[in-house]
Write a protein that holds these residues in place. Structure first.
Motif, PDB file in Angstrom:
ATOM      1  N   TYR A   5       0.839  -1.197   0.000  1.00 53.28           N
ATOM      2  CA  TYR A   5       0.000   0.000   0.000  1.00 53.28           C
ATOM      3  C   TYR A   5       0.873   1.246   0.000  1.00 53.28           C
ATOM      4  O   TYR A   5       2.019   1.219   0.448  1.00 53.28           O
TER       5      TYR A   5
ATOM      6  N   LEU B 282      -2.600  -5.896  -2.950  1.00 53.29           N
ATOM      7  CA  LEU B 282      -2.158  -4.533  -3.206  1.00 53.29           C
ATOM      8  C   LEU B 282      -3.364  -3.611  -3.224  1.00 53.29           C
ATOM      9  O   LEU B 282      -4.321  -3.852  -3.960  1.00 53.29           O
TER      10      LEU B 282
ATOM     11  N   PHE C 124      -5.260  -0.373  -4.244  1.00 50.26           N
ATOM     12  CA  PHE C 124      -5.204   0.594  -5.336  1.00 50.26           C
ATOM     13  C   PHE C 124      -6.016   1.821  -4.980  1.00 50.26           C
ATOM     14  O   PHE C 124      -7.210   1.733  -4.673  1.00 50.26           O
TER      15      PHE C 124
ATOM     16  N   THR D 182      -1.441   5.079  -5.210  1.00 46.01           N
ATOM     17  CA  THR D 182      -0.713   3.822  -5.403  1.00 46.01           C
ATOM     18  C   THR D 182       0.370   3.894  -6.467  1.00 46.01           C
ATOM     19  O   THR D 182       1.547   3.711  -6.183  1.00 46.01           O
TER      20      THR D 182
ATOM     21  N   TYR E  60       4.368  -4.024  -6.867  1.00 45.01           N
ATOM     22  CA  TYR E  60       3.372  -4.507  -7.831  1.00 45.01           C
ATOM     23  C   TYR E  60       4.039  -5.455  -8.835  1.00 45.01           C
ATOM     24  O   TYR E  60       3.551  -6.564  -9.083  1.00 45.01           O
TER      25      TYR E  60
ATOM     26  N   PRO F 104      -5.845  -7.677  -6.258  1.00 44.84           N
ATOM     27  CA  PRO F 104      -5.953  -6.221  -6.237  1.00 44.84           C
ATOM     28  C   PRO F 104      -7.149  -5.804  -5.386  1.00 44.84           C
ATOM     29  O   PRO F 104      -8.199  -6.440  -5.442  1.00 44.84           O
TER      30      PRO F 104
ATOM     31  N   LEU G 162      -7.655   0.273 -12.818  1.00 43.95           N
ATOM     32  CA  LEU G 162      -6.593  -0.677 -12.487  1.00 43.95           C
ATOM     33  C   LEU G 162      -5.638  -0.821 -13.668  1.00 43.95           C
ATOM     34  O   LEU G 162      -6.069  -0.784 -14.824  1.00 43.95           O
TER      35      LEU G 162
ATOM     36  N   ALA H 175      -3.516  -6.041 -13.312  1.00 41.09           N
ATOM     37  CA  ALA H 175      -4.362  -6.133 -12.120  1.00 41.09           C
ATOM     38  C   ALA H 175      -5.823  -6.255 -12.535  1.00 41.09           C
ATOM     39  O   ALA H 175      -6.608  -6.939 -11.892  1.00 41.09           O
ATOM     40  N   ARG H 176      -6.181  -5.602 -13.630  1.00 44.78           N
ATOM     41  CA  ARG H 176      -7.568  -5.597 -14.098  1.00 44.78           C
ATOM     42  C   ARG H 176      -8.043  -6.984 -14.515  1.00 44.78           C
ATOM     43  O   ARG H 176      -9.220  -7.305 -14.399  1.00 44.78           O
TER      44      ARG H 176
ATOM     45  N   ARG I 194      -7.488  -9.706 -13.085  1.00 47.74           N
ATOM     46  CA  ARG I 194      -7.816 -10.501 -11.902  1.00 47.74           C
ATOM     47  C   ARG I 194      -9.094  -9.949 -11.283  1.00 47.74           C
ATOM     48  O   ARG I 194      -9.391  -8.774 -11.406  1.00 47.74           O
TER      49      ARG I 194
ATOM     50  N   PRO J  16     -10.870  -8.200  -8.753  1.00 45.69           N
ATOM     51  CA  PRO J  16     -10.451  -7.380  -7.611  1.00 45.69           C
ATOM     52  C   PRO J  16     -11.449  -7.447  -6.463  1.00 45.69           C
ATOM     53  O   PRO J  16     -12.617  -7.769  -6.650  1.00 45.69           O
TER      54      PRO J  16
END
Length: 195
Positions: free
Chosen positions: A61, A111, A113, A117, A127, A143, A151, A155-156, A158, A160
């Motif tokens: 973070y 992580l 966001f 971030t 990251y 995420p 994102l 990350a997008r 996955r 979130p």
């Protein structure tokens, strides 16, 4: 004079035979020596972490998001998970080294966001490390959205965890889902968390 020529030839013969005898003995000695041991290949990955020092979850973070990070880490610890949070690094330790050690010894990465971030170079490095661990080590990377921000592409893709505006009940449900995802359905506190 003939004696001198014979003496020179005898001396040259003696010198040549001594030299060739030395060369023959040296060659035999080299053949008798055992070959030097081959260097072991360098390990592709660091050795497996000591189970005592391994973490279940690494929470990454930005400094501006310390409050939400602490709430998430506390919830994970309440579920009996060993959590790494850089705010919990003890006095006298080098923060970057402790983070690196924890990244290598952590089963899962989370992580947060927010607007802060990706503006933080250290978080961008974390990251990248969390993504690499997810790709090469079968670790899970989760995420967690705490602000309305787009994102990054990796990350997008996955699913979130969304803590933006879910209210107390929604937040509890999201955190319970996180506990199941990173802890395999860990039960009540077993004392496994780290301060």
């Amino acid at each position: 004079m003939l004696d001198a020529v014979i003496g020179v030839i005898s001396g040259a013969t003696a010198l040549a035979s001594t030299y060739f005898g030395y060369v023959a003995v040296r060659g035999q000695l080299r053949r008798r020596r055992p070959p030097a041991p081959a260097e072991p290949p360098a390990p592709a990955e660091p050795p497996a972490p000591d189970p005592v020092s391994a973490y279940d979850v690494f929470v990454s973070y930005a400094d501006a998001d310390a409050g939400p990070a602490r709430r998430i880490a506390d919830r994970l610890r309440e579920a009996g998970l060993a959590v790494f949070l850089d705010a919990w690094i003890g006095p006298g330790l080098v923060a970057s080294l402790e983070k690196e050690r924890a990244l290598l010894a952590t089963a899962n990465g989370v992580l947060l966001f927010s607007r802060a971030t990706m503006a933080d170079p250290a978080i961008r490095d974390e990251y990248a490390a969390l993504l690499q661990r997810a790709h090469t080590g079968g670790r899970r990377f989760v995420p967690v959205l705490i602000d309305d921000v787009p994102l990054p592409p990796f990350a997008r893709i996955r699913r979130p965890l969304d803590l933006r505006a879910s209210g107390a009940d929604g937040c509890d449900a999201q955190l319970a889902a996180l506990v199941r995802a990173v802890g395999g359905g860990a039960g009540p506190d077993t004392g496994g968390g780290r301060p």
